[in-house]
Design a protein around this motif. Structure first.
Motif, PDB file in Angstrom:
ATOM      1  N   PRO A 103      -0.432  -1.876   8.297  1.00 59.49           N
ATOM      2  CA  PRO A 103       0.076  -2.798   7.431  1.00 59.49           C
ATOM      3  C   PRO A 103      -1.157  -3.417   6.460  1.00 59.49           C
ATOM      4  O   PRO A 103      -0.732  -3.941   5.324  1.00 59.49           O
ATOM      5  CB  PRO A 103       0.338  -4.045   8.447  1.00 59.49           C
ATOM      6  CG  PRO A 103       0.795  -3.106   9.679  1.00 59.49           C
ATOM      7  CD  PRO A 103      -0.134  -2.242   9.779  1.00 59.49           C
ATOM      8  N   ARG A 104      -2.359  -2.965   6.691  1.00 58.15           N
ATOM      9  CA  ARG A 104      -3.486  -3.623   5.881  1.00 58.15           C
ATOM     10  C   ARG A 104      -3.553  -2.720   4.718  1.00 58.15           C
ATOM     11  O   ARG A 104      -3.737  -2.960   3.664  1.00 58.15           O
ATOM     12  CB  ARG A 104      -4.592  -3.819   6.502  1.00 58.15           C
ATOM     13  CG  ARG A 104      -5.567  -4.649   5.873  1.00 58.15           C
ATOM     14  CD  ARG A 104      -5.383  -6.064   5.377  1.00 58.15           C
ATOM     15  NE  ARG A 104      -5.315  -6.686   6.401  1.00 58.15           N
ATOM     16  CZ  ARG A 104      -6.112  -7.684   6.809  1.00 58.15           C
ATOM     17  NH1 ARG A 104      -7.441  -7.927   6.197  1.00 58.15           N
ATOM     18  NH2 ARG A 104      -5.796  -8.457   7.631  1.00 58.15           N
ATOM     19  N   LEU A 105      -3.702  -1.305   4.954  1.00 54.74           N
ATOM     20  CA  LEU A 105      -3.960  -0.421   3.907  1.00 54.74           C
ATOM     21  C   LEU A 105      -3.228   0.925   4.140  1.00 54.74           C
ATOM     22  O   LEU A 105      -3.156   1.396   5.299  1.00 54.74           O
ATOM     23  CB  LEU A 105      -5.455  -0.155   4.208  1.00 54.74           C
ATOM     24  CG  LEU A 105      -6.137   1.223   3.415  1.00 54.74           C
ATOM     25  CD1 LEU A 105      -6.136   0.871   1.642  1.00 54.74           C
ATOM     26  CD2 LEU A 105      -7.446   1.662   3.805  1.00 54.74           C
ATOM     27  N   GLN A 106      -2.501   1.159   3.020  1.00 56.25           N
ATOM     28  CA  GLN A 106      -1.702   2.752   2.759  1.00 56.25           C
ATOM     29  C   GLN A 106      -1.601   2.951   1.495  1.00 56.25           C
ATOM     30  O   GLN A 106      -1.795   2.313   0.452  1.00 56.25           O
ATOM     31  CB  GLN A 106      -0.302   2.177   3.570  1.00 56.25           C
ATOM     32  CG  GLN A 106       0.522   1.141   3.156  1.00 56.25           C
ATOM     33  CD  GLN A 106       1.630   0.695   3.742  1.00 56.25           C
ATOM     34  OE1 GLN A 106       2.706   1.241   3.674  1.00 56.25           O
ATOM     35  NE2 GLN A 106       1.606   0.230   4.988  1.00 56.25           N
ATOM     36  N   LEU A 107      -1.322   4.360   1.348  1.00 55.66           N
ATOM     37  CA  LEU A 107      -0.965   4.891  -0.024  1.00 55.66           C
ATOM     38  C   LEU A 107       0.451   4.510  -0.262  1.00 55.66           C
ATOM     39  O   LEU A 107       1.329   4.802   0.531  1.00 55.66           O
ATOM     40  CB  LEU A 107      -1.025   6.515   0.001  1.00 55.66           C
ATOM     41  CG  LEU A 107      -2.661   7.057   0.093  1.00 55.66           C
ATOM     42  CD1 LEU A 107      -2.563   8.788   0.052  1.00 55.66           C
ATOM     43  CD2 LEU A 107      -3.348   6.814  -1.205  1.00 55.66           C
ATOM     44  N   TRP A 108       0.579   4.303  -1.418  1.00 50.88           N
ATOM     45  CA  TRP A 108       1.958   3.790  -1.960  1.00 50.88           C
ATOM     46  C   TRP A 108       2.423   5.119  -2.560  1.00 50.88           C
ATOM     47  O   TRP A 108       3.758   5.443  -2.518  1.00 50.88           O
ATOM     48  CB  TRP A 108       1.829   2.792  -3.155  1.00 50.88           C
ATOM     49  CG  TRP A 108       3.005   2.305  -3.561  1.00 50.88           C
ATOM     50  CD1 TRP A 108       4.281   1.642  -3.184  1.00 50.88           C
ATOM     51  CD2 TRP A 108       3.960   3.114  -4.858  1.00 50.88           C
ATOM     52  NE1 TRP A 108       5.433   1.306  -3.908  1.00 50.88           N
ATOM     53  CE2 TRP A 108       5.134   2.202  -4.821  1.00 50.88           C
ATOM     54  CE3 TRP A 108       3.533   3.959  -5.771  1.00 50.88           C
ATOM     55  CZ2 TRP A 108       5.823   2.602  -5.828  1.00 50.88           C
ATOM     56  CZ3 TRP A 108       4.331   4.280  -6.652  1.00 50.88           C
ATOM     57  CH2 TRP A 108       5.766   3.818  -6.903  1.00 50.88           C
ATOM     58  N   GLY A 109       1.841   5.994  -3.439  1.00 48.80           N
ATOM     59  CA  GLY A 109       2.260   7.215  -4.215  1.00 48.80           C
ATOM     60  C   GLY A 109       1.111   7.473  -5.114  1.00 48.80           C
ATOM     61  O   GLY A 109      -0.041   7.630  -5.020  1.00 48.80           O
ATOM     62  N   MET A 110       1.713   8.077  -6.393  1.00 48.16           N
ATOM     63  CA  MET A 110       0.568   8.749  -7.454  1.00 48.16           C
ATOM     64  C   MET A 110       0.871   7.819  -8.648  1.00 48.16           C
ATOM     65  O   MET A 110       1.995   7.531  -9.089  1.00 48.16           O
ATOM     66  CB  MET A 110       0.790  10.075  -7.618  1.00 48.16           C
ATOM     67  CG  MET A 110      -0.199  10.803  -8.312  1.00 48.16           C
ATOM     68  SD  MET A 110       0.042  12.597  -8.588  1.00 48.16           S
ATOM     69  CE  MET A 110      -1.181  12.812  -7.031  1.00 48.16           C
ATOM     70  N   LYS A 111      -0.026   7.760  -9.573  1.00 52.76           N
ATOM     71  CA  LYS A 111      -0.028   7.036 -10.844  1.00 52.76           C
ATOM     72  C   LYS A 111      -0.118   8.324 -11.888  1.00 52.76           C
ATOM     73  O   LYS A 111      -1.191   8.883 -11.805  1.00 52.76           O
ATOM     74  CB  LYS A 111      -1.016   5.840 -10.856  1.00 52.76           C
ATOM     75  CG  LYS A 111      -1.330   5.477 -12.357  1.00 52.76           C
ATOM     76  CD  LYS A 111      -0.218   4.338 -12.587  1.00 52.76           C
ATOM     77  CE  LYS A 111      -0.710   4.036 -14.160  1.00 52.76           C
ATOM     78  NZ  LYS A 111      -2.290   3.183 -13.787  1.00 52.76           N
ATOM     79  N   PHE A 112       0.645   8.210 -12.811  1.00 53.69           N
ATOM     80  CA  PHE A 112       0.487   9.079 -14.038  1.00 53.69           C
ATOM     81  C   PHE A 112       0.394   8.171 -15.300  1.00 53.69           C
ATOM     82  O   PHE A 112       0.843   6.804 -15.122  1.00 53.69           O
ATOM     83  CB  PHE A 112       1.693   9.952 -14.353  1.00 53.69           C
ATOM     84  CG  PHE A 112       1.591  11.160 -13.280  1.00 53.69           C
ATOM     85  CD1 PHE A 112       0.508  12.015 -13.202  1.00 53.69           C
ATOM     86  CD2 PHE A 112       2.866  11.231 -12.356  1.00 53.69           C
ATOM     87  CE1 PHE A 112       0.649  13.076 -12.392  1.00 53.69           C
ATOM     88  CE2 PHE A 112       2.794  12.230 -11.533  1.00 53.69           C
ATOM     89  CZ  PHE A 112       1.901  13.225 -11.497  1.00 53.69           C
ATOM     90  N   GLY A 113       0.061   8.582 -16.304  1.00 62.54           N
ATOM     91  CA  GLY A 113      -0.002   7.694 -17.620  1.00 62.54           C
ATOM     92  C   GLY A 113       0.499   8.496 -18.793  1.00 62.54           C
ATOM     93  O   GLY A 113       0.010   9.662 -18.907  1.00 62.54           O
ATOM     94  N   ILE A 114       1.564   7.984 -19.492  1.00 61.80           N
ATOM     95  CA  ILE A 114       2.172   8.767 -20.593  1.00 61.80           C
ATOM     96  C   ILE A 114       1.697   8.576 -21.769  1.00 61.80           C
ATOM     97  O   ILE A 114       1.526   9.090 -22.760  1.00 61.80           O
ATOM     98  CB  ILE A 114       3.531   8.605 -20.647  1.00 61.80           C
ATOM     99  CG1 ILE A 114       4.411   9.735 -21.103  1.00 61.80           C
ATOM    100  CG2 ILE A 114       4.198   7.169 -21.087  1.00 61.80           C
ATOM    101  CD1 ILE A 114       5.994   9.852 -21.090  1.00 61.80           C
TER     102      ILE A 114
END
Length: 540
Positions: free
Chosen positions: A284-295
């Motif tokens: 619950p304190r730390l986890q990966l949400w996903g990936m970030k891109f930039g357009i």
């Protein structure tokens, strides 16, 4: 609980549960990391007080859930915890003097870095320092001055160290700055920044962990209990994990691995393979949400439908070909991760929605909220309606607008600045919209963001007052809506039994006083999983 009592009991003037239609309560009890009871009577939970129960008897205070900052950069804040605090400077000579002072106690040849949360228009000269000026502060050290996440300025020592010359090719989507005389001026924008940054060594590990302790503590002190950090490297995540393992991480973190530069299938799949190492280590304190891109770019390079006000031949930069981004996002979601994509200008939002529509068509049944627009700065009514129809949430950052409005007016003109981050429009059209700061570009703080969304105040006055929202709506963007974005509404966002005991305590009811007082209002206590991470007496 009757056998040994609660771990924590708070009695207050009001406990706002954020459950629609429920009257304010007066007491809340915590056992372990969960809320176990609330009561409308301040003495109504006294039966759970045992020998080990910590009681906060605060008859004039108000309790709310802790707030989420759904788009920010804790890692940048941690870097800056030990860097030269140039955000305190009000003139370029003051700026240079701060660097000069650090140089005097830094061995020659070692890098000097600055904090990132400053704006050049807040300096008397209303511009960035140049490479030549940074050399005046020190020509014995490479100097990296960062402004936000899209701009660097370096001295000539750093340019030479990186091998950047007048003939260096400009990377696609980047800028290598030059002065009026055509010479390099030290400025690097977007994809040009790695030309220098790859030569900057990592800080000592213990020092970086301490930076995360300090930075997460500063977020907590403003009422932020969870940060969604939107550009994390694998090295950063390893450091977050080490900080958490030492019990020094003072907020929850939902991290997005930075996908910038992952333009080949091999590179992207290698990154996704590494993400698998962390998938089942989440807590619950730390986890990966996903990936970030930039357009597209940031303030200086957001992709717009109409040319920039300052340069009618320029309409910003798109970082991806749409088909390539479709392929990349498909690859990520098919591995079971979510994607957030930076899209600032209106052209960028339009193209991103095209991309997301293709991804949704390619992946029937994709879980809601798997695709998120980060910023959606200039999203107009048609784009907002389209995002809602596609089920695509958006994170907006009023503090970014507050702090950068003058810079943005220089690039885009006053009409477009007034249209940025239209919270009222998003809500009225039925979007899932959440609030963040985008620190270091905007200043983080729970009530500071609420104040900004209620007033639309900026450094150049009120912009786009038609997009202002109410106090309750603004709070929801950082609490109940944020929990939905994270897919954690069963864990956080309301003060109800069974949910995590993530709470803030305020010495007054933020809803009851003058709106202007919210700007600098901070909680007396921030509680995370039943533990005090901020209080007058310090943390647990």
């Amino acid at each position: 609980m009757a056998d040994h009592g609660a771990d924590l009991l708070i009695r207050a003037a009001a406990v706002h549960t954020l459950v629609p239609g429920r009257a304010p309560q007066r007491a809340v009890a915590v056992l372990g990391d969960r809320i176990v009871a609330v009561s409308g009577d301040p003495k109504g939970l006294d039966s759970v007080v045992g020998d080990r129960t910590k009681v906060l008897d605060l008859p004039g205070s108000t309790v709310l859930p802790s707030f989420d900052d759904t788009h920010t950069h804790l890692i940048f804040a941690a870097h800056g915890a030990h860097d030269v605090p140039v955000h305190r400077a009000r003139t370029i000579p003051e700026f240079l003097e701060l660097i000069r002072q650090r140089a005097a106690v830094t061995p020659p040849g070692q890098w000097i870095r600055t904090t990132t949360n400053w704006q050049e228009l807040n300096l008397a000269e209303r511009r960035m320092p140049t490479a030549d000026e940074l050399d005046q502060a020190t020509d014995r050290h490479p100097v990296l001055v960062k402004r936000g996440g899209h701009n660097d300025v370096v001295n000539n020592v750093a340019l030479r160290l990186a091998g950047i010359t007048e003939d260096t090719p400009v990377p696609h989507g980047g800028v290598i700055g030059r002065g009026p005389d055509g010479r390099l001026n030290g400025r690097l924008i977007d994809s040009a920044m790695p030309l220098v940054e790859r030569f900057v060594p990592e800080e000592d590990r213990a020092r970086r962990i301490d930076g995360l302790r300090l930075a997460s503590g500063r977020y907590a002190a403003t009422g932020i209990g969870t940060v969604r950090d939107c550009a994390v490297s694998f090295a950063d995540y390893d450091l977050l994990k080490a900080t958490h393992d030492k019990g020094m991480l003072n907020t929850r973190v939902r991290a997005l691995i930075a996908g910038f530069g992952l333009t080949t299938a091999a590179a992207l799949n290698d990154a996704l393979d590494r993400m698998e190492e962390f998938r089942y280590e989440a807590d619950p304190r730390l986890q990966l949400w996903g990936m970030k891109f930039g357009i597209d770019g940031g303030l200086e390079a957001g992709a717009t439908e109409e040319p920039y006000a300052c340069d009618h031949s320029f309409s910003g930069v798109l970082m991806w070909e749409p088909d390539a981004l479709v392929e990349a996002v498909n690859t990520v979601v098919r591995r079971g991760w979510r994607v957030g994509t930076h899209a600032y200008g209106d052209r960028a939002v339009r193209v991103l929605l095209d991309v997301y529509e293709c991804v949704l068509q390619d992946n029937p049944g994709l879980a809601p909220g798997s695709l998120v627009i980060e910023h959606g700065g200039l999203a107009g009514p048609e784009q907002r309606a389209r995002a809602v129809a596609l089920g695509v949430p958006v994170t907006i950052q009023q503090p970014l607008l507050h702090d950068t409005a003058e810079v943005e007016r220089e690039y885009w003109g006053p009409e477009r600045v007034a249209e940025l981050f239209p919270a009222r429009g998003w809500l009225d059209q039925g979007a899932l919209v959440t609030g963040g700061s985008d620190f270091p570009v905007g200043q983080f703080g729970a009530m500071r963001s609420v104040w900004g969304m209620m007033t639309r105040e900026t450094v150049i006055g009120v912009q786009g007052p038609q997009y202002a929202i109410s106090y309750d709506e603004a709070v929801s963007l950082h609490t109940t809506n944020a929990a939905r974005l994270m897919r954690e509404e069963n864990l956080r966002g309301t003060v109800t039994p069974g949910r995590l005991a993530d709470l803030t305590v305020w010495d007054r009811d933020p809803a009851a006083g003058p709106t202007e007082a919210l700007r600098d209002l901070e909680p007396t206590h921030t509680i995370l999983g039943g533990h005090l991470v901020h209080s007058p007496e310090g943390s647990d």
